[in-house]
Design a protein around this motif. Structure first.
Motif, PDB file in Angstrom:
ATOM      1  N   SER A  89      75.590 -33.144  25.334  1.00 62.03           N
ATOM      2  CA  SER A  89      75.166 -34.462  25.797  1.00 62.03           C
ATOM      3  C   SER A  89      74.128 -34.369  26.917  1.00 62.03           C
ATOM      4  O   SER A  89      73.454 -35.349  27.229  1.00 62.03           O
ATOM      5  CB  SER A  89      76.376 -35.266  26.283  1.00 62.03           C
ATOM      6  N   CYS A  90      74.014 -33.204  27.545  1.00 64.65           N
ATOM      7  CA  CYS A  90      73.035 -33.028  28.608  1.00 64.65           C
ATOM      8  C   CYS A  90      71.629 -32.913  28.018  1.00 64.65           C
ATOM      9  O   CYS A  90      71.440 -32.345  26.940  1.00 64.65           O
ATOM     10  CB  CYS A  90      73.346 -31.766  29.423  1.00 64.65           C
ATOM     11  N   LYS A  91      70.667 -33.426  28.720  1.00 63.37           N
ATOM     12  CA  LYS A  91      69.288 -33.376  28.255  1.00 63.37           C
ATOM     13  C   LYS A  91      68.767 -31.947  28.281  1.00 63.37           C
ATOM     14  O   LYS A  91      68.904 -31.228  29.266  1.00 63.37           O
ATOM     15  CB  LYS A  91      68.417 -34.263  29.128  1.00 63.37           C
ATOM     16  N   SER A  92      68.178 -31.515  27.187  1.00 61.45           N
ATOM     17  CA  SER A  92      67.584 -30.184  27.086  1.00 61.45           C
ATOM     18  C   SER A  92      66.335 -30.305  26.212  1.00 61.45           C
ATOM     19  O   SER A  92      66.424 -30.355  24.990  1.00 61.45           O
ATOM     20  CB  SER A  92      68.582 -29.195  26.466  1.00 61.45           C
ATOM     21  N   GLU A  93      65.191 -30.369  26.850  1.00 62.74           N
ATOM     22  CA  GLU A  93      63.952 -30.634  26.130  1.00 62.74           C
ATOM     23  C   GLU A  93      62.850 -29.662  26.532  1.00 62.74           C
ATOM     24  O   GLU A  93      62.880 -29.088  27.618  1.00 62.74           O
ATOM     25  CB  GLU A  93      63.460 -32.067  26.407  1.00 62.74           C
ATOM     26  N   GLY A  94      61.883 -29.517  25.644  1.00 56.28           N
ATOM     27  CA  GLY A  94      60.750 -28.656  25.912  1.00 56.28           C
ATOM     28  C   GLY A  94      59.432 -29.369  25.688  1.00 56.28           C
ATOM     29  O   GLY A  94      59.360 -30.342  24.932  1.00 56.28           O
TER      30      GLY A  94
END
Length: 220
Positions: A89-94
């Motif tokens: 659920s935590c944001k993890s983006e590139g």
């Protein structure tokens, strides 16, 4: 040679073909690409991500020999607290900045856990990091600079990964991983992937017995 930069950049993200990627992680995550030879630099646009402790931001500098493009990869991972475990659920983006375009482009979700501000190791057109998957298992994550895609690679099997210091590198043109227990005295081991991408090709190349190490290590 010296020339004036706007910020006092404390971190060398990467160096490729005479270009340096520098980052000021303490001041607005500012990044610049500079050429000391011609004494010129360009400051990258601000990222859309707003960071703060204990969030993790990973910056890396890569080059595609196929397209001739230089790219900066930025990965943002949100942390709810200091717990090292990672929730989907935590944001993890590139996002990727291609030199000459002037803008960041999103590459979407990043399915790996980065535990520190590590800079990727460049080899064979890919950036590499020591990471964990969602279950906490150790992996080597690779990012294809040309295709802008992530892949997972298997690290060498070790008996005890708890309290372990790990560092990726390139040794003799091969991907390497050096390991040591974070203890007063421990064996320092360097593994080499002799056939790139083949997990069975990991070989224990060097063992230095009973080395005294504190927190950091690097192999070149």
């Amino acid at each position: 040679m010296s020339f004036t930069l706007k910020h006092a950049f404390q971190h060398l993200v990467g160096s490729i073909n005479g270009l340096l990627c520098l980052a000021d992680l303490e001041l607005d995550e500012t990044i610049c690409i500079c050429s000391p030879i011609v004494r010129q630099y360009v400051t990258l646009p601000k990222s859309k991500f707003k960071t703060g402790y204990p969030d993790i931001v990973v910056n890396s500098f890569g080059f595609s020999s196929v397209t001739g493009e230089y790219k900066v990869l930025r990965i943002f991972q949100e942390r709810k607290d200091q717990d090292p475990r990672w929730s989907p659920s935590c944001k993890s983006e590139g996002e990727v900045f291609t030199l000459g375009t002037g803008t960041w482009s999103s590459i979407g979700h990043v399915p790996f856990l980065f535990t520190a501000r590590t800079f990727g190791v460049l080899l064979n057109g890919n950036l590499h990091w020591d990471v964990n998957d969602i279950d906490g298992s150790g992996l080597i994550c690779s990012f294809d600079i040309e295709k802008e895609k992530f892949h997972a690679m298997s690290p060498p099997k070790r008996n005890d990964r708890s309290n372990e210091l790990v560092n990726l590198g390139v040794l003799g043109g091969c991907l390497s991983i050096s390991t040591c227990q974070n203890a007063i005295e421990s064996d320092f081991v360097i593994w080499v992937m002799q056939d790139y991408g083949v997990k069975e090709s990991w070989r224990k190349e060097i063992v230095i017995k009973q080395v005294l190490l504190y927190y950091e290590m690097e192999v070149r």
